[in-house]
Design a protein around this motif. Structure first.
Motif, PDB file in Angstrom:
ATOM      1  N   ASP A   1       0.851  -1.188   0.000  1.00  0.00           N
ATOM      2  CA  ASP A   1       0.000   0.000   0.000  1.00  0.00           C
ATOM      3  C   ASP A   1       0.886   1.236   0.000  1.00  0.00           C
ATOM      4  N   ALA A   2       0.372   2.346   0.464  1.00  0.00           N
ATOM      5  CA  ALA A   2       1.126   3.603   0.413  1.00  0.00           C
ATOM      6  C   ALA A   2       2.362   3.598   1.300  1.00  0.00           C
ATOM      7  N   PHE A   3       2.407   2.697   2.278  1.00  0.00           N
ATOM      8  CA  PHE A   3       3.450   2.755   3.293  1.00  0.00           C
ATOM      9  C   PHE A   3       4.205   1.449   3.542  1.00  0.00           C
ATOM     10  N   HIS A   4       3.590   0.317   3.247  1.00  0.00           N
ATOM     11  CA  HIS A   4       4.113  -0.966   3.720  1.00  0.00           C
ATOM     12  C   HIS A   4       4.525  -1.884   2.581  1.00  0.00           C
ATOM     13  N   PRO A   5       5.524  -2.724   2.820  1.00  0.00           N
ATOM     14  CA  PRO A   5       5.987  -3.653   1.776  1.00  0.00           C
ATOM     15  C   PRO A   5       5.067  -4.853   1.622  1.00  0.00           C
ATOM     16  N   THR A   6       5.168  -5.480   0.477  1.00  0.00           N
ATOM     17  CA  THR A   6       4.467  -6.740   0.251  1.00  0.00           C
ATOM     18  C   THR A   6       5.182  -7.872   0.984  1.00  0.00           C
ATOM     19  N   GLU A   7       4.512  -9.010   1.052  1.00  0.00           N
ATOM     20  CA  GLU A   7       5.158 -10.193   1.616  1.00  0.00           C
ATOM     21  C   GLU A   7       6.413 -10.543   0.828  1.00  0.00           C
ATOM     22  N   ALA A   8       6.367 -10.387  -0.489  1.00  0.00           N
ATOM     23  CA  ALA A   8       7.528 -10.719  -1.325  1.00  0.00           C
ATOM     24  C   ALA A   8       8.732  -9.863  -0.945  1.00  0.00           C
ATOM     25  N   ALA A   9       8.510  -8.574  -0.707  1.00  0.00           N
ATOM     26  CA  ALA A   9       9.606  -7.702  -0.290  1.00  0.00           C
ATOM     27  C   ALA A   9      10.060  -8.037   1.127  1.00  0.00           C
ATOM     28  N   ASN A  10       9.102  -8.309   2.005  1.00  0.00           N
ATOM     29  CA  ASN A  10       9.455  -8.688   3.382  1.00  0.00           C
ATOM     30  C   ASN A  10      10.371  -9.909   3.410  1.00  0.00           C
ATOM     31  N   ARG A  11      10.135 -10.829   2.486  1.00  0.00           N
ATOM     32  CA  ARG A  11      10.953 -12.042   2.442  1.00  0.00           C
ATOM     33  C   ARG A  11      12.419 -11.697   2.144  1.00  0.00           C
ATOM     34  N   ILE A  12      12.637 -10.735   1.251  1.00  0.00           N
ATOM     35  CA  ILE A  12      14.006 -10.320   0.913  1.00  0.00           C
ATOM     36  C   ILE A  12      14.660  -9.643   2.117  1.00  0.00           C
ATOM     37  N   TYR A  13      13.921  -8.739   2.763  1.00  0.00           N
ATOM     38  CA  TYR A  13      14.475  -8.034   3.915  1.00  0.00           C
ATOM     39  C   TYR A  13      14.818  -9.000   5.051  1.00  0.00           C
ATOM     40  N   ALA A  14      13.947  -9.974   5.295  1.00  0.00           N
ATOM     41  CA  ALA A  14      14.194 -10.942   6.371  1.00  0.00           C
ATOM     42  C   ALA A  14      15.423 -11.790   6.073  1.00  0.00           C
ATOM     43  N   ALA A  15      15.555 -12.219   4.823  1.00  0.00           N
ATOM     44  CA  ALA A  15      16.703 -13.050   4.447  1.00  0.00           C
ATOM     45  C   ALA A  15      18.010 -12.290   4.628  1.00  0.00           C
ATOM     46  N   MET A  16      18.025 -11.009   4.280  1.00  0.00           N
ATOM     47  CA  MET A  16      19.243 -10.204   4.458  1.00  0.00           C
ATOM     48  C   MET A  16      19.579 -10.055   5.927  1.00  0.00           C
ATOM     49  N   ALA A  17      18.572  -9.760   6.751  1.00  0.00           N
ATOM     50  CA  ALA A  17      18.816  -9.579   8.180  1.00  0.00           C
ATOM     51  C   ALA A  17      19.312 -10.860   8.835  1.00  0.00           C
ATOM     52  N   PHE A  18      18.826 -11.994   8.355  1.00  0.00           N
ATOM     53  CA  PHE A  18      19.164 -13.263   8.987  1.00  0.00           C
ATOM     54  C   PHE A  18      20.480 -13.840   8.499  1.00  0.00           C
ATOM     55  N   ASN A  19      20.789 -13.623   7.211  1.00  0.00           N
ATOM     56  CA  ASN A  19      21.907 -14.352   6.600  1.00  0.00           C
ATOM     57  C   ASN A  19      23.060 -13.503   6.087  1.00  0.00           C
ATOM     58  N   SER A  20      22.866 -12.199   5.914  1.00  0.00           N
ATOM     59  CA  SER A  20      23.905 -11.404   5.266  1.00  0.00           C
ATOM     60  C   SER A  20      25.232 -11.494   6.019  1.00  0.00           C
ATOM     61  N   THR A  21      26.298 -11.635   5.258  1.00  0.00           N
ATOM     62  CA  THR A  21      27.634 -11.677   5.856  1.00  0.00           C
ATOM     63  C   THR A  21      28.315 -10.322   5.801  1.00  0.00           C
ATOM     64  N   SER A  22      27.601  -9.309   5.332  1.00  0.00           N
ATOM     65  CA  SER A  22      28.151  -7.958   5.258  1.00  0.00           C
ATOM     66  C   SER A  22      27.744  -7.166   6.498  1.00  0.00           C
ATOM     67  N   ALA A  23      28.739  -6.594   7.167  1.00  0.00           N
ATOM     68  CA  ALA A  23      28.453  -5.771   8.343  1.00  0.00           C
ATOM     69  C   ALA A  23      27.721  -4.495   7.967  1.00  0.00           C
ATOM     70  N   ALA A  24      27.708  -4.163   6.687  1.00  0.00           N
ATOM     71  CA  ALA A  24      26.960  -2.997   6.236  1.00  0.00           C
ATOM     72  C   ALA A  24      25.460  -3.272   6.237  1.00  0.00           C
ATOM     73  N   ASP A  25      25.051  -4.521   6.178  1.00  0.00           N
ATOM     74  CA  ASP A  25      23.639  -4.886   6.217  1.00  0.00           C
ATOM     75  C   ASP A  25      23.176  -5.139   7.646  1.00  0.00           C
ATOM     76  N   ALA A  26      23.931  -5.949   8.373  1.00  0.00           N
ATOM     77  CA  ALA A  26      23.627  -6.294   9.759  1.00  0.00           C
ATOM     78  C   ALA A  26      24.916  -6.150  10.549  1.00  0.00           C
ATOM     79  N   TYR A  27      24.959  -5.172  11.447  1.00  0.00           N
ATOM     80  CA  TYR A  27      26.199  -4.856  12.166  1.00  0.00           C
ATOM     81  C   TYR A  27      26.056  -5.210  13.646  1.00  0.00           C
ATOM     82  N   PRO A  28      27.037  -5.853  14.250  1.00  0.00           N
ATOM     83  CA  PRO A  28      28.271  -6.384  13.655  1.00  0.00           C
ATOM     84  C   PRO A  28      28.115  -7.812  13.139  1.00  0.00           C
TER      85      PRO A  28
END
Length: 412
Positions: A376-403
């Protein structure tokens, strides 16, 4: 008699198998519990029975979440739903505090509330909700009900505490000068400092109750959400922009009620018409004044996380900072690879960019939600949420999830 013995043996076998299955499931769960604090990005129904315009307990919200309780501000699952699944929690998902049963308390609760902010007055333009301080009080009450074993510091210290606050303090406070006076009292640096001081107090309160593992989400570039794009395009008299950014919580313009359901109409919030604008990552325009203020806040939030991790103020704790701005930019940069083709408008809503009014009751949303970044005007779709969750959980870059990432946080 023999038949009775066989039946008894069969029952014992069934119970043994069930116990083994439960033990196996528990072994796959990475942490004993998860507690969630935030706003409409992660609210899963705490506002359903409040006198509030910040509610999502009507279709088409949750259209792809059949069988689950209403109240999520998206078409399906939220970021924290997916993070809970990655941590090994299985359905039913972490329940809303407002609908929780006593047996839920020790496993995890979601205290998030649409329109909530760090400041207590934030979001009052939308009616009743639970600001961060009240969410923390709800957790305190839950701890008292759990009993000594479930609420022991040793056990709570192994749980994940997800906190995502701040978006509404800008959309539903600082950038609503006709309703709030904060913009007259603070420049952007001072306002960010004030927010972070209160944020620090509430995180310290959670620490005092036993929390040790924190995942703290930054605020996205809310100057680029469909709501802001619609305002810019309206002011310019142009068509829909082509750029967008990561999600934000519900902002507001003029709010109305239709059949008891809260709707938000763009126009009252955001920056004034002469606000500076900048090109978005895909060629459209964004509200640069809002994004600049958010950048100040996020820098301060990251600095706060670094201070806490030094262990002087909140000993024994580990904080992870989730860079929501970077996650959104990465999603846009890789949109085609993820199957996204619509980056600047909501899947449902009304007006330019589907960003001037949120989803109407029983409105027909877009057919293929997987192609839209925004629901909608403010919130992501489930498809986008899935990408954000995967980055937060698995990213090996400290620029994404620090430290470290959330998976590594769970393993501590």
């Amino acid at each position: 008699m023999q038949s009775t013995a066989r039946s008894s043996s069969a029952l014992v076998l069934v119970l043994a198998v069930a116990a083994m299955a439960a033990a196996a499931a528990a072994a796959q769960q990475l942490v004993p519990c998860m507690y969630i604090f935030g706003d409409s990005l992660v609210d899963n129904g705490n506002n359903n029975n409040l006198l509030s315009l910040a509610r999502a307990n009507y279709r088409p919200y949750g259209v792809d979440f059949s069988g689950g309780p209403p109240g999520r501000f998206t078409n399906g699952l939220t970021v924290v739903d997916m993070l809970a699944d990655m941590l090994g929690f299985r359905p039913p998902l972490i329940p809303a505090y407002a609908a929780a049963q006593p047996s839920d308390l020790a496993r995890g609760l979601n205290f998030a509330s649409g329109a909530a902010g760090i400041r207590s007055e934030t979001g009052n333009n939308l009616g009743r909700h639970y600001p961060l301080s009240e969410q923390v009080e709800h957790f305190k009450a839950a701890v008292r009900q759990m009993g000594p074993n479930a609420s022991s510091p040793e056990r709570l210290g192994r749980c994940i505490f997800y906190v995502g606050m701040g978006s509404n303090d800008y959309l539903n406070n600082y950038f609503m000068p006709n309703y709030y006076t904060t913009a007259q009292s603070y420049d952007p640096d001072a306002y960010a400092a004030d927010l972070l001081q209160e944020y620090s107090r509430q995180l310290a309160a959670l620490h005092a109750l036993g929390a040790r593992k924190f995942a703290v989400a930054g605020v996205g570039e809310i100057g680029c959400i469909p709501y802001e794009l619609a305002r810019i395009n309206t002011q310019q008299g142009g068509g829909g922009g082509s750029g967008t950014a990561p999600p934000a919580t519900a902002g507001t313009g003029v709010s109305i009620s239709l059949g008891g359901v809260g709707l938000t109409i763009g126009g009252g919030g955001g920056a004034p018409a002469n606000a500076s604008m900048s090109s978005s990552r895909t060629g459209g325009v964004c509200n640069d004044e809002i994004n600049s203020a958010i950048a100040i806040y996020n820098r301060g939030l990251l600095a706060m996380v670094k201070r806490f991790n030094r262990g002087q103020k909140l000993p024994g704790s580990t904080f992870v900072f989730l860079d929501t701005v970077r996650a959104g930019r990465a999603l846009v940069a890789g949109a085609a690879a993820h199957g996204f083709t619509v980056l600047d408008r909501g899947c449902c809503g009304v007006g330019r960019n589907n960003g001037q009014i949120t989803c109407l009751p029983m409105q027909q949303p877009c057919d293929d939600r997987s192609k839209y970044v925004f629901w909608d005007a403010f919130h992501p779709t489930e498809a986008a949420n899935r990408i954000y969750a995967a980055m937060a959980f698995n990213s090996t870059s400290a620029a994404d999830a620090y430290p470290i990432n959330i998976r590594q946080l769970a393993a501590i």
